[in-house]
Design an enzyme around this catalytic site. Structure first.
Site, PDB file in Angstrom:
ATOM      1  N   LYS A 289       1.983   3.506   2.126  1.00  0.00           N
ATOM      2  CA  LYS A 289       1.357   3.652   0.813  1.00  0.00           C
ATOM      3  C   LYS A 289       0.291   4.721   0.961  1.00  0.00           C
ATOM      4  O   LYS A 289      -0.705   4.554   1.671  1.00  0.00           O
ATOM      5  CB  LYS A 289       0.730   2.339   0.341  1.00  0.00           C
ATOM      6  CG  LYS A 289       0.027   2.487  -1.005  1.00  0.00           C
ATOM      7  CD  LYS A 289      -0.806   1.275  -1.355  1.00  0.00           C
ATOM      8  CE  LYS A 289      -1.698   1.594  -2.547  1.00  0.00           C
ATOM      9  NZ  LYS A 289      -2.653   0.515  -2.851  1.00  0.00           N
TER      10      LYS A 289
ATOM     11  N   GLY B 121      -9.542  -2.591  -8.138  1.00  0.00           N
ATOM     12  CA  GLY B 121     -10.505  -3.688  -8.138  1.00  0.00           C
ATOM     13  C   GLY B 121     -11.226  -3.920  -9.450  1.00  0.00           C
ATOM     14  O   GLY B 121     -12.077  -4.811  -9.540  1.00  0.00           O
TER      15      GLY B 121
ATOM     16  N   ASN C  66      -4.282  -7.067  -5.229  1.00  0.00           N
ATOM     17  CA  ASN C  66      -5.010  -7.679  -4.128  1.00  0.00           C
ATOM     18  C   ASN C  66      -6.229  -8.432  -4.643  1.00  0.00           C
ATOM     19  O   ASN C  66      -6.321  -9.655  -4.559  1.00  0.00           O
ATOM     20  CB  ASN C  66      -5.416  -6.611  -3.113  1.00  0.00           C
ATOM     21  CG  ASN C  66      -6.054  -7.164  -1.835  1.00  0.00           C
ATOM     22  OD1 ASN C  66      -6.201  -6.451  -0.856  1.00  0.00           O
ATOM     23  ND2 ASN C  66      -6.439  -8.425  -1.799  1.00  0.00           N
TER      24      ASN C  66
END
Length: 254
Positions: A93, A154, A203
């Site tokens: 990635k 995030g 994540n």
């Protein structure tokens, strides 16, 4: 189920390994998620030691290492080469970051790094924007997968530009597409799959939830629901009402 570089994976959910309260909670979250791919940063691996490496192996999932935190072509390429040696996989990635506040991809450096790595035998998963021209150049550079962001990493904002993501899906019909970054809620993940995307990578939304295991399961169910909805050919949105009960046959009052 999605296919990347000729490899079929068991689930459209790609789950990261950072920020969990403990290794045990991380393992339980992966079990609850049914994730098809585990993503791991070389920097995370380097700082965690052999116990973490063993935990990743015990997940028994395809590993997608990433070049998180890289800000230049040279840094990203070197990190990718180290990851290939450590994890014994051609998958990478590719992240090349331009701005530290938004973690926005540096698309010029990204294309250059993607070309170098593809020529070196890597199978590149580029973290990119939803710009059609950028994505086209990444494909020209040898990428066979595109990973446009939903929102900054995030941030939990979901899909900031559904129109752009929808256009990308329509333009590159045969290219595996993954929404990467910005997912905060199961509804965001479902929306990505409803647009016809092949997978979702996340994540923080799981790892930093109050109950990571419960959120992992919620994400798995949302992705399945979105995938089923897309396959069912949903109705088009419209501006005016459309009666669900027909007017024909109604009683005539005199």
């Amino acid at each position: 189920m999605p296919e990347f570089y000729g490899t079929h994976v068991d689930s459209p959910l790609m789950l990261g390994t950072a920020l969990y309260p403990s290794p045990r909670i991380m393992a339980d979250a992966f079990a609850a998620s049914g994730a098809g791919i585990v993503t791991v940063s070389l920097r995370r691996e380097a700082g965690a030691g052999q116990d973490f490496h063993a935990l990743i192996r015990d997940l028994n999932l395809p590993i997608l290492p990433n070049t998180a935190g890289c800000h230049s072509v040279r840094e990203a390429v070197t990190t990718a080469q180290m990851a290939r040696e450590l994890f014994d996989t051609p998958w990478i990635k590719l992240e090349v970051i331009r701005d530290d506040d938004t973690l926005c991809p540096d698309v010029v450096a990204l294309i250059e790094a993607a070309r170098i790595l593809s020529d070196d035998g890597f199978q590149v998963f580029p973290y990119c924007t939803e710009d059609l021209s950028v994505c086209g150049r990444l494909l020209d550079a040898g990428c066979q997968v595109l990973m446009p962001w939903g929102a900054p990493i995030g941030s939990g904002r979901g899909l900031n530009n559904p129109y752009g993501l929808r256009s990308l899906r329509a333009h590159f019909r045969d290219v595996p597409l993954v929404v990467d970054a910005g997912i905060g809620l199961p509804s965001h993940a479902a929306q990505a799959m409803e647009l016809g995307y092949d997978a979702v990578l996340l994540n923080t939304a799981v790892a930093k939830a109050g109950d990571p295991v419960g959120m992992a399961r919620a994400m798995a169910l949302a992705i399945e629901a979105g995938q089923l909805a897309h396959a069912a050919n949903p109705i088009e949105a419209r501006d005016m009402a459309a009666p669900s009960t027909p007017l024909f046959g109604m009683a005539v009052l005199s």
